[in-house]
Design a protein around this motif. Sequence first.
Motif, PDB file in Angstrom:
ATOM      1  N   ASN A  85     -22.435  32.310  23.837  1.00 28.28           N
ATOM      2  CA  ASN A  85     -21.480  31.320  24.322  1.00 28.28           C
ATOM      3  C   ASN A  85     -22.168  30.369  25.307  1.00 28.28           C
ATOM      4  N   TRP A 142     -19.806  36.691  22.921  1.00 27.96           N
ATOM      5  CA  TRP A 142     -18.525  37.266  22.498  1.00 27.96           C
ATOM      6  C   TRP A 142     -18.746  38.071  21.227  1.00 27.96           C
ATOM      7  N   GLN A 155     -12.077  32.235  23.060  1.00 27.94           N
ATOM      8  CA  GLN A 155     -11.211  31.809  24.168  1.00 27.94           C
ATOM      9  C   GLN A 155     -11.229  32.823  25.304  1.00 27.94           C
ATOM     10  N   SER A 182     -14.655  33.207  27.032  1.00 31.21           N
ATOM     11  CA  SER A 182     -14.908  32.087  27.924  1.00 31.21           C
ATOM     12  C   SER A 182     -14.148  32.266  29.231  1.00 31.21           C
ATOM     13  N   GLY A 231     -15.966  34.575  31.214  1.00 25.07           N
ATOM     14  CA  GLY A 231     -17.141  33.931  31.790  1.00 25.07           C
ATOM     15  C   GLY A 231     -16.848  33.348  33.158  1.00 25.07           C
TER      16      GLY A 231
END
Length: 202
Positions: free
Chosen positions: A173, A94, A129, A132, A135
Motif C-alpha cells: 500500500n 493489505w 480501505q 489504509s 495505516g
Amino acid sequence: MSSTQEATQIPQEAIRQLFTEARTHHAWLPKKIEDKTIRELYDIMKWGPTSANTNPIRIVFAKSEKAKEQLIPCLMPGNVDQTKAAPVTAIVAWDERFYEHLPRLFPHAPQMKDMFSSNKEMAEFSAFQNASLQGGYFILAARALGLDCGPMGGFDRAKVDAAFFKGTTWKSNFLCNLGYGDASKLHSRGPRLPFDEACKII
C-alpha cells in the motif's frame, strides 16, 4: 481506562506530539530502533477500529541491510537516500484473503467470511480501505512512542510485491520510514486547508 469510564480529552501536549507539532521527516539521526519498540508499535495500533474487525493490514519492517538492499531498487530516486538512512522502513500492506481470519476476529458473525470470499471486488475494496485506515493508526502509534515517521508513495508496487510478497496474498500500500528525525533538516511546515474549505456541517 475501563470500558465503563467516560473518555476525557487527552492533554494538549499529547495532541501536539501526535498532530499539531508532528512533522514528516526525510533525514534521520543515527539512532537504532529496538525490536521491542516495533512490537509495541503494532500492539498499540492494532486496537484501532476496522469494519467488522477485519484487520487487513500486514506490515514488513525492513531493518536489516539485506532487506534494505532488496527495497532500494523499488524506490523512486528521491526516496533512496532517506530510506537508506532510516533505521527501519515499514512496508505497509493489505491481505487479499483477510477474511480467512474473520471466524476468529468476528466470532459473533462468522458468515462474514463467506460474504467476502464470494465477492472479490467487495473484499479488495474493504481490505484496501481498512488497511489504509490502519495505516493512519500506525503513524499515530509510532508518534505516541516518540518515533518520527516519513510515509512515502514513491515506489514500484509490483517490484515491492515481487521482492517481499511473492507467493502470498499480501499487496503493498505505502512505505513509511521510521526513526528519530533530524529536525535541523526540516523545511518550513506546509499549510493545511481551513475548516470552511474542507468541511461542512449540515
